[in-house]
Motif scaffolding. Sequence first.
Motif, short mmCIF file in Angstrom:
data_model
loop_
_atom_site.label_atom_id
_atom_site.label_comp_id
_atom_site.label_asym_id
_atom_site.label_seq_id
_atom_site.Cartn_x
_atom_site.Cartn_y
_atom_site.Cartn_z
N GLY A 48 -86.80 1.96 -25.20
CA GLY A 48 -85.61 1.12 -25.28
C GLY A 48 -84.36 1.84 -24.82
N THR A 49 -83.22 1.24 -25.14
CA THR A 49 -81.95 1.83 -24.71
C THR A 49 -81.71 3.19 -25.35
OG1 THR A 49 -80.82 0.53 -26.41
CG2 THR A 49 -80.85 -0.38 -24.19
N VAL A 50 -82.13 3.35 -26.61
CA VAL A 50 -81.99 4.66 -27.26
C VAL A 50 -82.85 5.69 -26.55
CG1 VAL A 50 -82.45 5.97 -29.37
CG2 VAL A 50 -81.31 3.76 -29.50
N GLY A 51 -84.08 5.32 -26.24
CA GLY A 51 -84.96 6.23 -25.53
C GLY A 51 -84.40 6.64 -24.18
N LEU A 52 -83.86 5.66 -23.46
CA LEU A 52 -83.24 5.97 -22.17
C LEU A 52 -82.07 6.94 -22.34
CD1 LEU A 52 -83.30 2.41 -20.60
CD2 LEU A 52 -84.52 4.42 -19.70
N GLY A 53 -81.24 6.68 -23.34
CA GLY A 53 -80.13 7.58 -23.60
C GLY A 53 -80.59 8.99 -23.89
N ARG A 54 -81.66 9.11 -24.69
CA ARG A 54 -82.19 10.44 -25.01
C ARG A 54 -82.71 11.14 -23.76
NH1 ARG A 54 -86.65 10.54 -28.88
NH2 ARG A 54 -86.02 12.69 -29.29
N VAL A 55 -83.44 10.40 -22.92
CA VAL A 55 -84.00 11.01 -21.70
C VAL A 55 -82.87 11.45 -20.77
CG1 VAL A 55 -85.34 10.58 -19.61
CG2 VAL A 55 -86.22 9.83 -21.83
N PHE A 56 -81.84 10.63 -20.59
CA PHE A 56 -80.76 11.03 -19.71
C PHE A 56 -79.96 12.20 -20.28
CE2 PHE A 56 -81.37 6.64 -17.99
CZ PHE A 56 -81.89 7.07 -16.78
N ALA A 57 -79.95 12.33 -21.60
CA ALA A 57 -79.30 13.49 -22.22
C ALA A 57 -80.08 14.77 -21.96
CB ALA A 57 -79.14 13.27 -23.73
N MET A 58 -81.35 14.64 -21.57
CA MET A 58 -82.17 15.82 -21.29
C MET A 58 -81.83 16.49 -19.96
SD MET A 58 -85.99 14.48 -22.29
CE MET A 58 -86.37 13.85 -23.91
N ARG A 67 -88.10 9.29 -13.75
CA ARG A 67 -89.57 9.41 -13.72
C ARG A 67 -90.11 9.65 -15.13
NH1 ARG A 67 -88.34 12.37 -9.13
NH2 ARG A 67 -88.70 14.36 -10.21
N HIS A 68 -89.42 10.50 -15.88
CA HIS A 68 -89.86 10.80 -17.25
C HIS A 68 -89.77 9.56 -18.13
CE1 HIS A 68 -90.82 13.25 -20.67
NE2 HIS A 68 -89.66 13.01 -21.26
N ALA A 69 -88.68 8.82 -18.02
CA ALA A 69 -88.52 7.60 -18.81
C ALA A 69 -89.58 6.56 -18.44
CB ALA A 69 -87.12 7.03 -18.59
N MET A 70 -89.89 6.44 -17.16
CA MET A 70 -90.93 5.50 -16.73
C MET A 70 -92.30 5.91 -17.27
SD MET A 70 -89.87 4.61 -12.81
CE MET A 70 -88.65 3.36 -12.43
N SER A 71 -92.54 7.20 -17.30
CA SER A 71 -93.81 7.68 -17.85
C SER A 71 -93.92 7.38 -19.34
CB SER A 71 -93.92 9.20 -17.61
OG SER A 71 -95.05 9.71 -18.26
N LEU A 72 -92.83 7.59 -20.08
CA LEU A 72 -92.82 7.27 -21.51
C LEU A 72 -93.03 5.77 -21.72
CD1 LEU A 72 -89.84 9.51 -22.61
CD2 LEU A 72 -92.25 9.87 -23.19
N ARG A 73 -92.38 4.96 -20.89
CA ARG A 73 -92.52 3.51 -20.99
C ARG A 73 -93.98 3.09 -20.81
NH1 ARG A 73 -94.68 -0.59 -19.45
NH2 ARG A 73 -93.72 -2.51 -18.78
N ARG A 74 -94.71 3.77 -19.93
CA ARG A 74 -96.12 3.44 -19.69
C ARG A 74 -97.04 3.95 -20.80
NH1 ARG A 74 -94.75 5.26 -14.62
NH2 ARG A 74 -95.76 7.25 -15.03
N ARG A 98 -96.03 -1.82 -32.51
CA ARG A 98 -96.35 -2.38 -31.19
C ARG A 98 -95.41 -3.55 -30.85
NH1 ARG A 98 -101.47 -0.54 -32.88
NH2 ARG A 98 -101.95 -2.46 -34.01
N ALA A 99 -95.07 -4.36 -31.85
CA ALA A 99 -94.12 -5.45 -31.61
C ALA A 99 -92.76 -4.90 -31.20
CB ALA A 99 -94.00 -6.31 -32.87
N ARG A 100 -92.30 -3.86 -31.88
CA ARG A 100 -91.01 -3.25 -31.52
C ARG A 100 -91.09 -2.62 -30.14
NH1 ARG A 100 -87.18 -2.20 -35.62
NH2 ARG A 100 -87.80 -3.17 -37.57
N ALA A 101 -92.23 -2.02 -29.83
CA ALA A 101 -92.39 -1.39 -28.52
C ALA A 101 -92.27 -2.42 -27.41
CB ALA A 101 -93.73 -0.67 -28.44
N ARG A 102 -92.83 -3.61 -27.61
CA ARG A 102 -92.73 -4.65 -26.58
C ARG A 102 -91.26 -4.98 -26.30
NH1 ARG A 102 -97.51 -6.35 -29.13
NH2 ARG A 102 -96.42 -7.73 -30.59
N GLU A 103 -90.46 -5.10 -27.35
CA GLU A 103 -89.03 -5.39 -27.17
C GLU A 103 -88.34 -4.26 -26.42
OE1 GLU A 103 -87.49 -5.90 -31.09
OE2 GLU A 103 -88.77 -7.63 -31.53
N ARG A 104 -88.67 -3.03 -26.81
CA ARG A 104 -88.00 -1.88 -26.19
C ARG A 104 -88.44 -1.68 -24.75
NH1 ARG A 104 -86.49 2.55 -30.69
NH2 ARG A 104 -85.88 1.08 -32.33
N VAL A 105 -89.70 -1.95 -24.45
CA VAL A 105 -90.18 -1.86 -23.07
C VAL A 105 -89.48 -2.90 -22.20
CG1 VAL A 105 -92.20 -2.36 -21.62
CG2 VAL A 105 -92.39 -0.75 -23.53
N PHE A 106 -89.26 -4.08 -22.74
CA PHE A 106 -88.53 -5.12 -22.01
C PHE A 106 -87.11 -4.63 -21.67
CE2 PHE A 106 -85.80 -8.97 -22.02
CZ PHE A 106 -86.33 -9.58 -20.90
#
Length: 200
Positions: free
Chosen positions: A129-139, A154-161, A173-181
């Motif tokens: 999700g947006t938090v995950g993206l923020g964390r990855v870009f902070a890396m 690339r790292h964020a896309m890999s985590l998304r998959r 899994r329900a929350r993951a679907r929202e965050r993947v969207f």
Amino acid sequence: MRVVVEEIERLVSRAGTHPIWGYAHCLRVHALAKELAREERLDYDMEILRLSALLHDIGLYRAYSLREGADHVRRSMAVATRMLRDGDFPPQATRVVLDAIEHHPPGASSGRSVEAALLKDAIALDYLGTVGLGRVFAMVGLEEDVPDLSAAVRHAMSLRRTIPDLLHFDASRARARERVFEMDRFFESLENATANLKLL
């Protein structure tokens, strides 16, 4: 036991300044783990879950990262062992906290307690999700395998998959679907703005 938990939380709030693995990450993971437990109607030990969330990444903090070897999980377990022993935390409860810490990384084998399973799923969800993206870009520039913006994408896309397939609970899994969207919408916009990522 509450005194020990509060002392450790004060320490983590001071030492956990890292933008990716710090105190805010611990608080998000703890809150999310509690929400998952409520949605799944699971009983758990509140103090064990709180300590597991607070201590799972403590080996990454600057005060501890140069000791105990290279593996942050082992460092976190060693630091947590000392803190809990010094605080006279009950040995059986300490073992549950350490088991949760040991098994927290996504892709690691599962721990033996409900607290370990809740922590593991909550940590995995914090990569999405947006938090995950923020964390990855902070890396970018802070993590060896994320030297630049293209590597971060690339790292964020890999985590998304990969992350959704690692989750244990239906609620996760329900929350993951929202965050993947959320991530898919971001990636689509980014691709449109950068000629399919060529202009990053």
